[in-house]
Write a protein that holds these residues in place. Structure first.
Motif, PDB file in Angstrom:
ATOM      1  N   GLY A  68      43.872  34.577  29.180  1.00 40.25           N
ATOM      2  CA  GLY A  68      42.659  33.859  29.553  1.00 40.25           C
ATOM      3  C   GLY A  68      42.993  32.622  30.356  1.00 40.25           C
ATOM      4  N   ALA A  69      42.733  32.661  31.660  1.00 38.13           N
ATOM      5  CA  ALA A  69      43.047  31.522  32.527  1.00 38.13           C
ATOM      6  C   ALA A  69      41.775  30.999  33.193  1.00 38.13           C
ATOM      7  N   GLY A  70      40.707  30.962  32.395  1.00 38.29           N
ATOM      8  CA  GLY A  70      39.446  30.428  32.910  1.00 38.29           C
ATOM      9  C   GLY A  70      39.396  28.910  32.742  1.00 38.29           C
ATOM     10  N   ARG A  71      38.188  28.388  32.401  1.00 38.01           N
ATOM     11  CA  ARG A  71      38.062  26.940  32.245  1.00 38.01           C
ATOM     12  C   ARG A  71      39.036  26.402  31.200  1.00 38.01           C
ATOM     13  N   HIS A  95      40.305  38.642  35.516  1.00 34.91           N
ATOM     14  CA  HIS A  95      39.479  38.203  36.640  1.00 34.91           C
ATOM     15  C   HIS A  95      40.416  37.719  37.758  1.00 34.91           C
ATOM     16  N   ALA A  96      40.445  38.471  38.874  1.00 30.93           N
ATOM     17  CA  ALA A  96      41.434  38.205  39.926  1.00 30.93           C
ATOM     18  C   ALA A  96      41.413  36.760  40.436  1.00 30.93           C
ATOM     19  N   PRO A  97      40.232  36.153  40.684  1.00 33.74           N
ATOM     20  CA  PRO A  97      40.250  34.770  41.164  1.00 33.74           C
ATOM     21  C   PRO A  97      40.892  33.818  40.151  1.00 33.74           C
ATOM     22  N   ALA A  98      40.766  34.117  38.875  1.00 30.28           N
ATOM     23  CA  ALA A  98      41.379  33.253  37.862  1.00 30.28           C
ATOM     24  C   ALA A  98      42.897  33.328  37.964  1.00 30.28           C
ATOM     25  N   ALA A 102      45.468  30.384  38.729  1.00 35.99           N
ATOM     26  CA  ALA A 102      46.581  30.119  37.813  1.00 35.99           C
ATOM     27  C   ALA A 102      47.903  30.050  38.572  1.00 35.99           C
ATOM     28  N   ARG A 103      48.057  30.915  39.575  1.00 37.77           N
ATOM     29  CA  ARG A 103      49.296  30.878  40.378  1.00 37.77           C
ATOM     30  C   ARG A 103      49.436  29.518  41.062  1.00 37.77           C
ATOM     31  N   ALA A 104      48.351  29.057  41.628  1.00 38.40           N
ATOM     32  CA  ALA A 104      48.387  27.764  42.301  1.00 38.40           C
ATOM     33  C   ALA A 104      48.682  26.641  41.306  1.00 38.40           C
ATOM     34  N   TYR A 117      49.668  38.936  34.605  1.00 36.62           N
ATOM     35  CA  TYR A 117      49.088  40.233  34.274  1.00 36.62           C
ATOM     36  C   TYR A 117      47.595  40.141  34.503  1.00 36.62           C
ATOM     37  N   GLY A 118      47.041  41.165  35.163  1.00 37.66           N
ATOM     38  CA  GLY A 118      45.627  40.986  35.432  1.00 37.66           C
ATOM     39  C   GLY A 118      44.863  42.247  35.768  1.00 37.66           C
TER      40      GLY A 118
END
Lengths: 461, 461
Positions: A68-71, A95-98, A102-104, A117-118
């Motif tokens: 989970g890499a959301g808010r 969720h690809a944009p998340a 996260a990479r950034a 993983y996504g």
């Protein structure tokens, strides 16, 4: 964050447990302590004994996976990057944009190239297959918390799960039994228990400043109607749906966690029963009508969760706790955090106290200087500079993560165990049941199976 | 004040009603409306029809008798002396020093020689035999309220009775039935309903400032341990005993009355059910141990009333009300007076509001000037000078008495009728029952027998 539009596959998680062959037959009941309730779950648990005050094998470095890499996930990843002895090995979000964000973020904070993983809702299972991860943070929508935490523990990793940990009593038992059987920690990350004021109040309680405890008040009063504008992603994209699904105290633990620690819940006292009443549910309909076109999905939903829910908890030792939930009406934020004893009362929003020992208790005192000098918690004395400079709820997130790593690396029991996760989260299903039954009281299960009677209070030293 | 050591002779008041021949046989059930509950009382009431919005024959001068010249009685007598159109004809108290003080007071304030009655607990019956009295104020210990009010009405006089009006559901029904049968008003003098802030909030509610009402909070949190030092006389000499007699919300109406008026209770809405939890009872034992010799009567009592009681009420329209009682622990005074609707919230202690219509609702606003300019109540605009100069709870007592006299002299229904007295007072016995039954909810009787569905809201114009 996993796809909000999907719910976890629901293969009766406990059945899954057995099918997976993780719990040897004959070890379901342990130590002569049986379940005190009949919540419809199978007998089980305690195969390895109680997890009360459990100390896992000491870790030199805590190797971490994040689901989970959301808010919330973004905040936690950023903070983990700054904690000694923590190594973020893998990050998952469906969720690809998340994942892109996260990479950034990882590059920005200088983390050493974690794996990502996504692909699909179950990509987290690839993360769980890794043998270089000790602990997994579950930072996903509510309905994924228990299923993922169970799988985390089954994969031999400690589970650190966002609030609420469980949505039903059965989910609470799944967490308890899985933790007991796998000997993996399951901590619900109730960050508010690491707030500066909350830890100071814990010290005051331990020092007897308030006398014998009598009553507490907790709340999550936080106007979040604006989250209804989260449509494709974001917390509101799934939280909103709960307002159309359950009439309950949906989110009790931020206010309740600290009060439970003050009152030694699961360590000398225990939640006994609860009663609950919800007000009419009017605010979200009105907001949708004002903010969205008539044919918008927000205007097609039927919001059934009463705008204000007030629940009362009685403990076995007779103390009372009021717990409120309101994320809808225009009101200032509060968690109350009121704790009252025979010698006086401490409360927040605003910070204030009235104590017989401090002179006139007929007026609220707002100058906290003297109390801070005497009762500031050791964790905050040590971490003040880093905590106050950190993001995340005034530093409480940093202190929580620091403390988690410290406990795992020093052979100290976590401050919040699986029994706390289950008991604190149980307010939601019990409030739903009481509210639907003209406020009749509903009993809490004893998730500790009697261990609360001899367990020692949390010290958070 | 009558002798605190005696309780009222208990000849089953309703039986007394019939024996006295006041209710003709065949008129017990009236107007096809039957009692909605079976509280163990006889069928009865409504012989003369509902007392909802009843207007008694207009009085030119309100000729008054006062029973009870203790702490409260002294205040009321002093205030009555200054109200136009009120003539105090007689004063009764079984405690000789109280009568002596009343004689001195009467001379001081220039009342025209009222008669005094004081020999024995039933001297008030001589007062009731007089034919030159229209209304009687009952200002005696709690257990005398209903018995005396019933006799007042049976004697053909309006009853104005201190809070709480009734201690049991049966007493509530006695008041209702006697009022209906005798066509005499029975008003519980909930003075807080005439507070400046409370009446301003009532205006705000009527003007729709708060939107649709959702939730209210009321309390009587008032540290009164010091009253335990009243031994021979004074409120504490009898109030203390209740803490050894009932585990309940002993004194709910000061906080609840205004909330009930905001929510149109008995006039469009109705209390439906209640649940209640008390904290441990520790504070009075501790106070007695600290303040009295070991063998003192205060150390021989067993205090069973939980120091903090929290009760929840649900209304038929789904609103919720929290009502707290704590006269024991060291805390600042509050009645809460929190009223919350879809557009925002107003509360007291301290006075504050958060309203979507007034801008930022994420912080409490404490400057009341703008609201006062718009919503100050007409009664306070008219009476401000006299009220603020008067004794008695910041002027609310003066406004209440002025309003009572005005209604009786102008053919206007009283703002609080016998159904309010019964329903508001019912919180005590229902909280006692719920608290003793693991918080299970208990239903309110419909004292109005359906009249709440068509009655119009109180306007207090």
């Amino acid at each position: 964050m996993t796809d909000k539009t999907r719910q976890p596959a629901s293969p009766q998680r406990r059945k899954f447990l057995r099918d997976a062959g993780l719990i040897p037959a004959g070890l379901y009941l342990g130590a002569g302590i049986s379940r005190a309730d009949d919540q419809g779950a199978d007998a089980g648990g305690l195969a390895g004994g109680s997890m009360m005050d459990y100390v896992a094998p000491i870790l030199d470095t805590v190797r971490v996976g994040v689901i989970g890499a959301g808010r919330r996930g973004t905040t936690i990843i950023r903070l983990l990057a700054g904690i000694d002895g923590v190594d973020v090995k893998a990050i998952c979000d469906s969720h690809a944009p998340a994942i892109d964000r996260a990479r950034a973020l990882v590059a920005e904070v200088g983390l050493a190239a974690p794996e990502f993983y996504g692909s699909g809702d179950y990509a987290y299972r690839q993360l769980l297959e890794r043998d270089d991860i000790d602990a997994v943070f579950v930072l996903t929508p509510w309905s994924w918390h228990t299923p993922m935490a169970v799988e985390v523990m089954q994969a031999g990793k400690h589970a650190f799960v966002e609030v609420p940990a469980a949505l039903t009593l059965d989910e609470g038992w799944q967490l308890v039994e899985t933790s007991e059987n796998t000997r993996m920690n399951c901590m619900m990350m109730e960050n508010v228990c690491y707030g500066r004021e909350e830890l100071m109040a814990l010290n005051m309680v331990r020092e007897g400043v308030l006398g014998e405890l009598l009553h507490g008040e907790a709340a999550y009063i936080h106007e979040l109607r604006w989250q209804m504008k989260d449509i494709e992603e974001g917390t509101g994209s799934w939280r909103t749906a709960w307002h159309a699904r359950r009439n309950a105290n949906l989110y009790p633990t931020h206010g309740l966690g600290p009060i439970a620690q003050y009152m030694d819940i699961n360590r000398g006292d225990r939640f006994d029963y609860l009663t609950s009443m919800s007000s009419p549910a009017l605010g979200r309909q009105a907001y949708a009508a004002r903010e969205f076109p008539p044919d918008h999905q927000r205007n097609n939903a039927r919001y059934i969760c009463g705008d204000m829910n007030t629940s009362l908890i009685k403990t076995v030792r007779g103390r009372t706790i009021m717990v409120q939930h309101d994320t809808t009406t225009p009101r200032p934020y509060t968690r109350h955090n009121l704790i009252q004893g025979t010698n006086g009362v401490y409360a927040q929003y605003p910070n204030r106290f009235a104590l017989e020992s401090e002179g006139d208790f007929h007026e609220w005192q707002h100058d906290m200087t003297s109390l801070e000098e005497r009762y500031e918690h050791a964790l905050w004395k040590e971490l003040e500079a880093e905590a106050t400079a950190s993001i995340g709820h005034g530093g409480m997130d940093f202190v929580m993560l620091w403390r988690i790593a410290w406990c795992l690396r020093n052979g100290v029991p976590l401050d919040q165990n699986v029994y706390d996760a289950a008991a604190w989260s149980a307010v939601t299903p019990l409030s739903e049941a009481s509210n639907a039954d003209r406020g009749s009281s509903k009993d809490f299960p004893d998730f500790t199976r009697g261990a609360w009677q001899t367990a020692q209070p949390v010290t958070v030293t």
